[in-house]
Design an enzyme around this catalytic site. Sequence first.
Site, short mmCIF file in Angstrom:
data_model
loop_
_atom_site.label_atom_id
_atom_site.label_comp_id
_atom_site.label_asym_id
_atom_site.label_seq_id
_atom_site.Cartn_x
_atom_site.Cartn_y
_atom_site.Cartn_z
N GLN A 5 14.65 62.77 19.12
CA GLN A 5 15.67 61.54 18.96
C GLN A 5 15.35 61.08 17.42
O GLN A 5 14.27 60.79 16.97
CB GLN A 5 15.17 60.53 19.85
CG GLN A 5 15.99 59.07 19.66
CD GLN A 5 15.16 58.24 18.99
OE1 GLN A 5 13.86 57.95 19.00
NE2 GLN A 5 15.66 57.27 18.23
N TYR A 7 16.38 57.75 14.48
CA TYR A 7 16.97 56.56 14.22
C TYR A 7 17.68 56.70 12.92
O TYR A 7 17.06 57.74 11.92
CB TYR A 7 16.20 55.48 14.25
CG TYR A 7 15.61 54.97 15.71
CD1 TYR A 7 16.41 54.28 16.31
CD2 TYR A 7 14.28 54.93 16.30
CE1 TYR A 7 16.27 53.84 17.74
CE2 TYR A 7 13.77 54.57 17.30
CZ TYR A 7 14.85 54.04 18.12
OH TYR A 7 14.87 53.36 19.48
N HIS A 62 19.85 50.93 25.94
CA HIS A 62 18.49 50.74 25.38
C HIS A 62 17.66 50.07 26.59
O HIS A 62 16.63 49.66 26.13
CB HIS A 62 18.33 50.12 24.02
CG HIS A 62 17.26 50.72 23.15
ND1 HIS A 62 17.54 51.66 21.84
CD2 HIS A 62 15.93 50.58 23.07
CE1 HIS A 62 16.75 52.03 21.45
NE2 HIS A 62 15.42 51.69 21.83
C1 FNR Z 1 12.81 52.98 24.98
N1 FNR Z 1 14.10 53.44 24.42
C2 FNR Z 1 14.03 54.00 23.35
N2 FNR Z 1 15.13 54.91 22.98
C3 FNR Z 1 15.21 55.33 21.76
O1 FNR Z 1 16.34 55.92 21.39
N3 FNR Z 1 14.05 55.71 20.90
C4 FNR Z 1 12.94 54.91 21.29
O2 FNR Z 1 12.09 55.07 20.55
C5 FNR Z 1 12.88 54.25 22.44
N4 FNR Z 1 11.96 53.67 22.69
C6 FNR Z 1 11.86 52.88 23.84
C7 FNR Z 1 10.53 52.39 24.42
C8 FNR Z 1 10.34 51.77 25.58
C9 FNR Z 1 9.03 51.17 25.96
C10 FNR Z 1 11.46 51.88 26.49
C11 FNR Z 1 11.30 51.05 27.70
C12 FNR Z 1 12.71 52.44 26.16
C13 FNR Z 1 15.33 53.45 25.37
C14 FNR Z 1 15.04 54.42 26.13
O3 FNR Z 1 15.40 55.69 25.58
C15 FNR Z 1 16.19 54.41 27.23
O4 FNR Z 1 17.47 53.96 26.71
C16 FNR Z 1 15.82 53.25 28.50
O5 FNR Z 1 14.64 53.29 28.62
C17 FNR Z 1 16.69 53.57 29.63
O6 FNR Z 1 16.47 52.44 30.61
P1 FNR Z 1 15.36 52.50 31.57
O7 FNR Z 1 15.45 53.97 32.41
O8 FNR Z 1 14.32 52.32 30.97
O9 FNR Z 1 15.64 51.32 32.62
#
Ligand code: FNR
Length: 382
Positions: free
Chosen positions: A127, A129, A278
Amino acid sequence: MIVASTTDFREAARRRLPRFLFDYIDGGAFAEVTLGRNVDDLADIALRQRVLRDVSQLDLSTTLFGQRLELPIALAPIGLAGLNARRGECQAVRAADRAGIPFTLSTVSACPLDEVARAASRPFWFQLYMIRDRAFMRELLAQARQAGCSALVFTVDMPVPGTRYRDYRTGLAGAPGMKGAIWRFAQAALRPGWAWDVGLTGRPHALGNVAPVLKGRTGIEDFFAWMRANFDPTISWRDLEFIRSEWKGPLIIKGLLDPEDAREAAALGADGIIVSNHGGRQLDGVLSTARALPLIVDAVGDRLTVLADGGVRSGLDVVRMLALGARSVLLGRAWAYALGAQGEAGVTKLLELMAAEIRVAMALTGVTSISEINETILARTM
Ligand code: FNR
């Protein structure tokens, strides 16, 4: 505590992780309204109970971007997950590999790409950014290719970080210097299991992929400062063309919630999108993914692969998301809790429990393969 169901891992993680880490995982943006809606709207989806359909043989496998998955699940990118257990992303990738599903490594992971590649036994996803320094992005893409990553997940819903008040309260963000360090140390001291497993013996605690540009500044406050300074709010669809031209493999755009944006992604030649807010960590008050997903599937479902995440806590939720039109589902917090609770064994157990729950849901809705899960298993309520 005994972990008997997929949802027990949250409580187990709460007991094992220092408060600042648990709240970082568990929390969302602002008043956490969207975080709650993700879970509640999914739980509201009613399925049809069907009977007498010979459900003795169930096939939970599927194919995504030419790759066979044993379950319609991938592990979502979670920043800092490597701090939930010792070298956490390496433990998680091993569990994902064993279950036959893709693991996604975050840009801001603790373990760098090459360390995870050494732990992995099958290709994982990376992934990315949008970072101001395009040369550094190119370098990360080259490392991802080198590591054999089979797909690029490009996250677009974070031109600026959401406001997460829990992280301020716990001293994870916004408490620089000694004050923050002492506050976090006090929280870690209350969790001796974690303090030994990760705090003392899980070093280095650096952000693996970003460490070279952080130049030795490895504190948690350095991570947030780097994110604020380097995530690029100028990002626009033109930048996506840059990514598309740099990455020849499957490109999955993560963080779409609006059909208009999904159409743009399709026009750009993305292979897939992840309908996501997110996990309710960005703009509080936006639609839950359960609500946004059907509109997006209607708009672009025939042009690219639509995946979704947000609020998925059980195998039953996975089936609900598939019924709403997702081809596969990503688990976010669910695997982060499991890793925090029991490390690799926890993630393995979580995925076994998920599979068992999917099986029961399939059998009781009368379907025997993943491709049969669609809107026809949704109950019409009037
Ligand atoms: C994330 N998410 C996330 N997404 C991403 O693209 N890069 C990242 O570094 C992160 N970091 C991250 C940290 C934490 C602690 C969480 C909870 C979430 C978002 C993640 O990929 C995803 O979209 C969500 O967590 C989905 O929702 P649920 O399943 O946690 O409810």
